[in-house]
Design an enzyme around this catalytic site. Structure first.
Site, short mmCIF file in Angstrom:
data_model
loop_
_atom_site.label_atom_id
_atom_site.label_comp_id
_atom_site.label_asym_id
_atom_site.label_seq_id
_atom_site.Cartn_x
_atom_site.Cartn_y
_atom_site.Cartn_z
N ASP A 28 0.83 -1.20 0.00
CA ASP A 28 0.00 0.00 0.00
C ASP A 28 0.87 1.26 0.00
O ASP A 28 0.57 2.25 -0.67
CB ASP A 28 -0.87 0.08 1.26
CG ASP A 28 -1.64 -1.18 1.57
OD1 ASP A 28 -1.22 -2.26 1.11
OD2 ASP A 28 -2.65 -1.08 2.29
N GLU B 190 -7.03 -11.09 -3.80
CA GLU B 190 -6.72 -12.14 -2.85
C GLU B 190 -7.84 -13.16 -2.67
O GLU B 190 -7.73 -14.06 -1.83
CB GLU B 190 -6.35 -11.50 -1.50
CG GLU B 190 -5.05 -10.71 -1.58
CD GLU B 190 -4.81 -9.80 -0.38
OE1 GLU B 190 -3.67 -9.37 -0.20
OE2 GLU B 190 -5.78 -9.51 0.35
N LYS C 80 -11.61 -9.37 -5.82
CA LYS C 80 -11.64 -8.60 -4.57
C LYS C 80 -11.39 -7.11 -4.82
O LYS C 80 -12.06 -6.24 -4.30
CB LYS C 80 -10.60 -9.15 -3.59
CG LYS C 80 -10.53 -8.36 -2.28
CD LYS C 80 -9.43 -8.88 -1.38
CE LYS C 80 -9.36 -8.07 -0.08
NZ LYS C 80 -8.26 -8.50 0.81
N GLN C 81 -10.37 -6.84 -5.63
CA GLN C 81 -9.96 -5.46 -5.90
C GLN C 81 -9.26 -5.43 -7.25
O GLN C 81 -8.91 -6.47 -7.81
CB GLN C 81 -9.04 -4.95 -4.81
CG GLN C 81 -7.70 -5.68 -4.74
CD GLN C 81 -6.90 -5.35 -3.50
OE1 GLN C 81 -7.31 -5.65 -2.39
NE2 GLN C 81 -5.76 -4.74 -3.68
#
Length: 772
Positions: free
Chosen positions: A343, A482, A594-595
């Site tokens: 991140d 993930e 998920k993203q």
């Protein structure tokens, strides 16, 4: 009744307010209104510490692992502890009736003020006001002032203050709450209390000093103890002032010598007036905002919320030359145990790079100073070079826990530490991003080259050659998505590894040509041959990704064969509502994402892919992504801007902007979503304002939302500070501090321009293909 601190709360566009006391969102407020100064972070617990409050005092970079399965950011004693009992009844939001209550966080100056009116069982009212801050001028100092007045008659009050050591780190899945320090020494002399503490692992020693005085009826009295009584008449105000000092003692400093130094520094602050300490603190904040403020004409609420995000990134900006970095929850909570993930380099780093380059450099130094640990991790995992851990803390070892709660609360095994290897390329990407934006040759020579070469070595050992297909593959990984674990040839991982290898190869040749002495020294140090470096480019050429006939990139081998489950209902934030008959363990069998995974790839390596490819993949994956990570929203907003989906771009931006101010994910009590805040900054500056690096050159191509008339900010670019005002059809640029007489080349509205001097340049976009 005099309002002692209202003068600090006059600028509406800089104020975040809590109106009324709501017990259920106490944890949310503690994180939202947190204070910090890069060295210290403090959750905004009420001074009386109501039941279920979560005091949090954190020192950047200080972790301990005794009593927990992995290292955790230590929760140190709470210096803002202050309890008042009036005529035998405890003053507070739980123990008395709350007639009035409000708190205000002044974003401009890092001040937290409070005004409460309480009523006891005898219907007697008390006025309580406070102001506190962690000094941005002297980062070891914190200050709190409290004004107390009995409104309906005389009162005998008892005071309990000092440093509260009854704090704990939060419990996790398999661990209860725990302490990570012990008190080695404590004492009180000459109106000062002090504590010397040590982590259980004996890695860190910390000293707290505090002093306390009060004024009433024109008299100033230094308190000789932390517990005492006062008798007050009706409407007699007493003002308490507390000053504290916190610092760490390194292994190389003698405690006796450090005691004298810290005592001297504390005494200097304690001997200063409250107004003097406050003025210096506010001045330091003004200097920070001079280069980090972003203004938006046309939407004041968005502007204020955007400032809230910037504020939280400023209070955790690293200042210690690599001792610490920015954790997933900054210094506002213990979510993810204070660990550092990818991140930081991908989502937060750009804000610091363009706004506070020294902080960006410190983020990279954090990784470089743990390069040996990354080499060790690679060796123990069976690879070469440097393999950075998925979760990092103080030592640079892998701190990924082996168990955690899934989205539905069930405890599951965690494998990200063994498989989410893309972080190694992500870190190399940040090093290159830094060099590209700064042209800091010294940093590149001292640190950058070594990172590029050692990370490339890792990928060269991580790939496996498929003789039948004549390609290199990367098997058994986890990408940003993930939901799908232990997959082969994740597109994001493959392409980032490919980029890492190619960049290292290019940098190797650059170093050899530009600096023969440094080339010789570094290659000897890490035993790197020209032959090995040449192999990186050859390997990269044979790392592939798969696409279908429509140019849609397959996220990993077999993804297209997964079950497609339609996303039907959307919630009020335009986020998908997950079907109730699916559990998180079912997602692996579906195409749910998920993203952003492929979307992330298209953004980070934007130069590699055409607009057509970006559109095809955006349309395909947006209907499959659940956005179960706050990291997903910024990347989708950025890609939506690029492909022209204006409505969704603003929707993603607006949701990401409010992720903590509205507690959208219901987990803000664990701490602020620092990376999402960095992503929101990218949406505005790199997306809407269109300020990005394109083919090694700074490029400006605005696409502001219709409601916004313009936006203004400053950025650092290759040793120069540039002030920008951006509209959709006009850009104003001024070189605030030119580093030399050399001209700056920038692409504005598709046309390359040359800037020099301190004058203002205005560029207009002319339609119908005419040149600007």
């Amino acid at each position: 009744m005099k309002d002692y601190y209202s003068k600090y709360n006059s600028e509406y566009s800089w104020l975040i307010k809590e109106e009324g006391w709501v017990r259920d969102i106490q944890g949310v407020r503690e994180a939202q209104l947190a204070l910090g100064n890069s060295f210290l972070g403090s959750r905004s617990v009420l001074e009386e510490l109501p039941y279920d409050s979560k005091p949090g005092t954190y020192i950047a970079g200080l972790y301990d692992n005794v009593g927990s399965q992995v290292a955790e950011l230590v929760n140190w004693p709470n210096p803002f502890n202050f309890k008042i009992t009036a005529d035998g009844e405890k003053l507070g939001v739980v123990s008395m009736d709350v007639v009035e209550h409000s708190r205000t966080l002044n974003l401009r100056h890092g001040l937290l003020s409070r005004h409460s009116v309480f009523e006891d069982t005898n219907k007697k009212k008390y006025d309580y006001q406070s102001l506190r801050f962690l000094s941005m001028h002297d980062r070891n100092i914190g200050v709190m002032q409290i004004a107390f007045t009995p409104l309906d008659g005389p009162a005998t009050i008892s005071i309990q203050t000092g440093i509260d050591t009854s704090v704990y780190n939060a419990g996790t899945v398999t661990e209860g709450r725990k302490k990570h320090f012990r008190v080695k020494e404590l004492g009180q002399f000459e109106n000062e209390g002090y504590l010397v503490m040590e982590t259980f692992g004996k890695e860190h020693t910390v000293i707290f000093r505090s002093g306390f005085y009060y004024t009433t009826l024109g008299k100033k009295v230094f308190a000789e103890d932390n517990i005492f009584e006062l008798s007050l008449r009706k409407n007699q105000t007493v003002v308490f002032t507390k000053v504290f000092y916190i610092d760490t003692i390194t292994k190389f400093e003698k405690e006796v010598h450090f005691d004298k130094v810290s005592e001297k520094r504390f005494r200097k602050a304690f001997g200063s007036s409250f107004d003097s300490l406050l003025k210096k603190h506010c001045s330091a904040w003004d200097n920070l905002w001079n280069t980090t403020e972003v203004s938006i004409w046309g939407d004041p609420e968005v502007e204020k919320n955007f400032r809230f995000n910037i504020y939280h990134m400023l209070i955790c900006a690293p200042i210690d030359e690599g001792r610490s970095s920015v954790g997933a929850k900054s210094l506002s909570g213990e979510g993810y145990r204070g660990h550092i993930f990818w991140d930081t380099e991908i989502f937060l780093f750009p804000f610091y790079l363009y706004m506070l380059p020294e902080a960006a450099k410190n983020i990279l130094l954090y990784r470089y100073r743990r390069l040996d640990a990354a080499r060790q991790l690679a060796r123990t995992s069976g690879y070469k070079g440097a393999m950075f851990p998925w979760e990092s803390a103080g030592s640079g070892r892998d701190e990924t826990p082996d168990r955690a709660k899934d989205l539905d609360g069930k405890v599951i095994k965690i494998t990200t530490g063994q498989m989410e290897h893309h972080i190694t390329a992500d870190i190399a990407y940040a090093f290159y991003h830094y060099y590209n934006a700064t042209h800091d040759e010294k940093f590149l020579k001292d640190y950058g080259y070594e990172i590029f070469f050692e990370t490339a070595r890792f990928w060269a050992s991580r790939v496996k050659y498929n003789k039948r297909k004549k390609i290199y593959e990367i098997k058994g990984v986890i990408g940003p998505d993930e939901f799908h674990t232990d997959v082969n040839n994740n597109a994001f991982t493959n392409m980032m590894a490919k980029w890492n290898l190619l960049t290292a190869s290019k940098m190797f040749l650059r170093l050899k040509k530009a600096n023969a002495s440094s080339y010789k020294t570094l290659t000897a140090k890490i035993r790197l041959s020209a032959k090995e470096a040449a192999e990186w480019k050859a390997i990269a050429a044979k790392i592939c990704i798969k696409t279908d006939k429509n140019n849609v990139i397959e996220q990993f081998d077999g993804y297209f064969r997964k079950k497609k489950v339609d996303i039907g209902e959307l919630d009020e934030n335009h986020l998908p509502v997950i079907p109730k008959d699916l559990t998180p363990r079912d997602y692996d069998r579906t195409q749910y994402v998920k993203q952003g995974d492929v979307i992330m790839l298209l953004y980070l390596l934007s130069d590699v892919f055409s607009l057509k490819v970006k559109k095809e993949n955006y349309e395909y994956y947006i209907s499959r992504t659940l956005h179960n990570s706050s990291l997903s929203l910024p990347m989708h907003a950025l890609m939506a801007i690029e492909v022209g989906d204006k409505a969704m771009a603003y929707s993603f931006f607006n949701t990401a902007l409010h992720i903590d101010i509205s507690d959208i994910n219901n987990n803000t009590p664990d701490g602020i979503h620092a990376a999402c805040m960095g992503g929101v900054w990218q949406i505005l500056v790199n997306g809407f304002a269109g300020v990005r690096i394109d083919k090694e050159m700074l490029s400006i191509a605005p696409r502001l939302p219709k409601l916004w008339r313009k936006t203004a900010f400053t950025i650092h670019w290759r040793q120069d500070l540039l002030s920008m005002e951006v509209q959709n059809n006009k850009v104003k640029i001024r070189i605030v501090s030119p580093s030399s007489k050399k001209k700056i080349r920038i692409r504005v509205f598709g046309v390359v321009r040359e800037l020099s001097g301190k004058k203002e340049f205005i560029f207009e976009c002319r339609r119908r293909g005419k040149k600007a």
